[in-house]
Each structure stands twice: as structure tokens, then as C-alpha cells.
Design a protein around this motif. Structure first.
Motif, PDB file in Angstrom:
ATOM      1  N   GLY A 144       0.769  -1.238   0.000  1.00 45.06           N
ATOM      2  CA  GLY A 144       0.000   0.000   0.000  1.00 45.06           C
ATOM      3  C   GLY A 144       0.799   1.285   0.000  1.00 45.06           C
ATOM      4  N   ARG A 145       1.838   1.367   0.818  1.00 48.04           N
ATOM      5  CA  ARG A 145       2.549   2.627   1.002  1.00 48.04           C
ATOM      6  C   ARG A 145       3.339   3.078  -0.225  1.00 48.04           C
ATOM      7  NH1 ARG A 145       4.996   2.222   7.200  1.00 48.04           N
ATOM      8  NH2 ARG A 145       2.973   2.101   8.270  1.00 48.04           N
ATOM      9  N   LEU A 152       0.123   2.491 -12.029  1.00 42.28           N
ATOM     10  CA  LEU A 152      -0.715   1.413 -12.563  1.00 42.28           C
ATOM     11  C   LEU A 152      -0.442   0.135 -11.785  1.00 42.28           C
ATOM     12  CD1 LEU A 152      -2.503  -0.093 -14.654  1.00 42.28           C
ATOM     13  CD2 LEU A 152      -0.480  -0.210 -16.147  1.00 42.28           C
ATOM     14  N   VAL A 153      -1.508  -0.500 -11.303  1.00 43.01           N
ATOM     15  CA  VAL A 153      -1.386  -1.786 -10.613  1.00 43.01           C
ATOM     16  C   VAL A 153      -2.213  -2.828 -11.362  1.00 43.01           C
ATOM     17  CG1 VAL A 153      -1.655  -3.045  -8.449  1.00 43.01           C
ATOM     18  CG2 VAL A 153      -1.193  -0.586  -8.401  1.00 43.01           C
ATOM     19  N   ARG A 190      -9.665   1.227  -2.521  1.00 40.43           N
ATOM     20  CA  ARG A 190      -8.876   2.304  -1.912  1.00 40.43           C
ATOM     21  C   ARG A 190      -7.901   2.909  -2.921  1.00 40.43           C
ATOM     22  NH1 ARG A 190      -8.337  -1.221   2.535  1.00 40.43           N
ATOM     23  NH2 ARG A 190      -6.132  -1.558   2.075  1.00 40.43           N
ATOM     24  N   PHE A 191      -7.234   2.052  -3.684  1.00 36.51           N
ATOM     25  CA  PHE A 191      -6.299   2.543  -4.696  1.00 36.51           C
ATOM     26  C   PHE A 191      -7.032   3.373  -5.749  1.00 36.51           C
ATOM     27  CE2 PHE A 191      -2.754  -0.896  -4.287  1.00 36.51           C
ATOM     28  CZ  PHE A 191      -2.313  -0.284  -3.122  1.00 36.51           C
ATOM     29  N   CYS A 198      -6.162   0.892 -11.784  1.00 37.75           N
ATOM     30  CA  CYS A 198      -6.256  -0.481 -11.277  1.00 37.75           C
ATOM     31  C   CYS A 198      -6.901  -1.400 -12.312  1.00 37.75           C
ATOM     32  CB  CYS A 198      -7.081  -0.519  -9.996  1.00 37.75           C
ATOM     33  SG  CYS A 198      -6.351   0.375  -8.615  1.00 37.75           S
ATOM     34  N   VAL A 199      -6.260  -2.527 -12.579  1.00 37.37           N
ATOM     35  CA  VAL A 199      -6.803  -3.556 -13.464  1.00 37.37           C
ATOM     36  C   VAL A 199      -6.676  -4.886 -12.741  1.00 37.37           C
ATOM     37  CG1 VAL A 199      -6.659  -4.672 -15.724  1.00 37.37           C
ATOM     38  CG2 VAL A 199      -6.036  -2.249 -15.484  1.00 37.37           C
ATOM     39  N   LEU A 200      -7.713  -5.703 -12.805  1.00 36.88           N
ATOM     40  CA  LEU A 200      -7.699  -6.989 -12.115  1.00 36.88           C
ATOM     41  C   LEU A 200      -8.296  -8.077 -12.998  1.00 36.88           C
ATOM     42  CD1 LEU A 200      -8.451  -7.875  -8.483  1.00 36.88           C
ATOM     43  CD2 LEU A 200     -10.022  -8.818 -10.184  1.00 36.88           C
TER      44      LEU A 200
END
Length: 222
Positions: A144-145, A152-153, A190-191, A198-200
Motif C-alpha cells: 500500500g505505502r 498502474l497496478v 482504496r487505490f 487499477c486492473v484486475l
């Protein structure tokens, strides 16, 4: 489905790294809770010659395979351990990675006529792609930090089982069940609220759709 521009790239379930290798991001952190995997990527980044030399000593023989599978990894160098897990991956049943409750790799020997244990060209390309990349052995919930607005995650967790018989999340000792999926969805939210791209990926189940009902969902056939 990915933004054309972003700051730093993060892939916390790196696995085979297909998205990372495709994107070739300039600034990147890869991480995974699987120590064998993280060790392999680290060794390929830092000592690809050593990994290649160690791999060339391995051979696709059943008795030898089980000897290597059962040896204590704690007694090996990072380079030797990387060659070991690559060898096991290339010669085990279906290239599967699975561990038992003790965290011990337990996939049986595969039946291949002439498996390629050491693809030197590919390993050197992987090493080149990993140059300058930060590689961490950590849980997704520890990241997180270091994630900032504009980053991009890509999340690619163990997938929610479509049925009880299709259940498989034994990539690590602890597994990844419903509570972890719910915790991950909270992290995703949260992100996103902080301006992180964010992509999942996950399986198309009612449970997963309920967790991400407030976000854009694309169905991908595979």
C-alpha cells in the motif's frame, strides 16, 4: 484495457509476468508471496550466467527429478535455487506449481519426450527485461505505502473457484480464499479512490462480480 500513460507499474501477483513482459514499463516493482518465484526472478536479473550454468547440469530423468524436488532449498545459493525451480517447472506434470500444507513443492514428474530445460536465449531476454526492476517477496497487502496516484497496478490473484471441484489456490502455503478476495477488493477500491489505475483479472463468478460491481467489468473468453 491499460492506460496509455502511467507513472510506476506494480504487479503484486507477478507469476509468469506476461503483462510485465508485454508492457515493458520504464519504472516497475514486481512482487509475489511465492519465495521460489521471487528468488528465480532475482537470480535471473542479477546472475543469469550462473543460472544458465546451473540449469545445464540438470537432466530430465524421473529418479533425478525426485532427488532434486526433495532437496533442502535452504542449503542452496539464490542462483542454485533459481535453477532448481526452473528445472522442476520445465519437467514436472503440466508445468504446474503447487505446494502442500507445509509449503513443500509436491508436483509429480511429467512425461515429456525431450523437454527444454535451459532456453538460454529466453533466459537472457528475461534478464534484460528485469534490469533495473525492483523485485520483492511480499504479500499484496504489504504494498500500500509505495503505490501513488497515477501509478498502474495489475492484480492477477489466484482465481475464485467456479466450482468446488475446480478449486485450486495452492500456489503458497496459506492459500487464497474468500476472505482474501474480499480484502483484495477493498484494497482495489482504496487505490482507485486515490487516483491509481487499477486492473484486475479473476474468474467470472457471482462472488467476484459482487465484489467489483461498482467498477467496469469486461468479460474475456479464454
Amino acid at each position: 484495457r491499460f492506460p496509455e500513460q502511467f507513472n510506476r507499474y506494480h504487479e503484486p501477483f507477478v507469476g509468469g509476468g506476461a503483462v510485465f513482459f508485454n508492457l515493458e514499463p520504464k519504472s516497475c516493482t514486481l512482487s509475489d508471496v511465492n519465495g521460489d518465484l521471487v528468488g528465480a526472478y532475482t537470480a535471473l536479473r542479477d546472475d543469469v550466467d550462473g543460472v544458465i550454468e546451473n540449469l545445464k547440469q540438470h537432466r530430465a530423468e524421473e529418479a533425478y527429478y525426485y532427488t532434486v524436488r526433495d532437496e533442502m532449498v535452504s542449503g542452496l545459493s539464490t542462483t542454485e535455487a533459481a535453477a532448481r525451480i526452473i528445472f522442476l517447472n520445465r519437467t514436472c506434470f503440466n508445468g504446474l506449481y503447487r505446494v502442500n500444507r507445509s509449503g513443500k513443492f509436491n508436483v509429480p514428474f511429467g512425461r515429456y519426450a525431450n523437454p527444454t530445460i535451459c532456453n538460454e536465449t529466453n533466459l537472457r531476454a528475461v534478464s534484460e527485461a528485469l534490469r533495473g526492476v525492483k523485485i520483492r517477496h511480499e504479500s499484496v497487502f504489504q504494498m500500500g505505502r509505495r503505490v501513488r496516484r497515477g501509478d498502474l497496478v495489475y492484480f492477477d490473484p489466484p482465481y475464485d473457484p467456479i466450482s468446488k471441484t475446480a478449486s485450486f489456490t495452492s500456489y503458497t502455503k496459506g492459500g487464497f480464499g474468500d476472505p482474501e478476495q474480499e480484502q483484495l477488493a477493498q484494497l482495489f477500491r482504496r487505490f482507485a479512490e486515490r487516483g491509481v489505475h487499477c486492473v484486475l483479472s479473476n474468474s467470472d463468478t457471482p462472488f467476484i462480480r459482487s465484489l467489483y460491481k461498482d467498477f467496469r467489468v469486461d468479460k474475456v473468453y479464454a
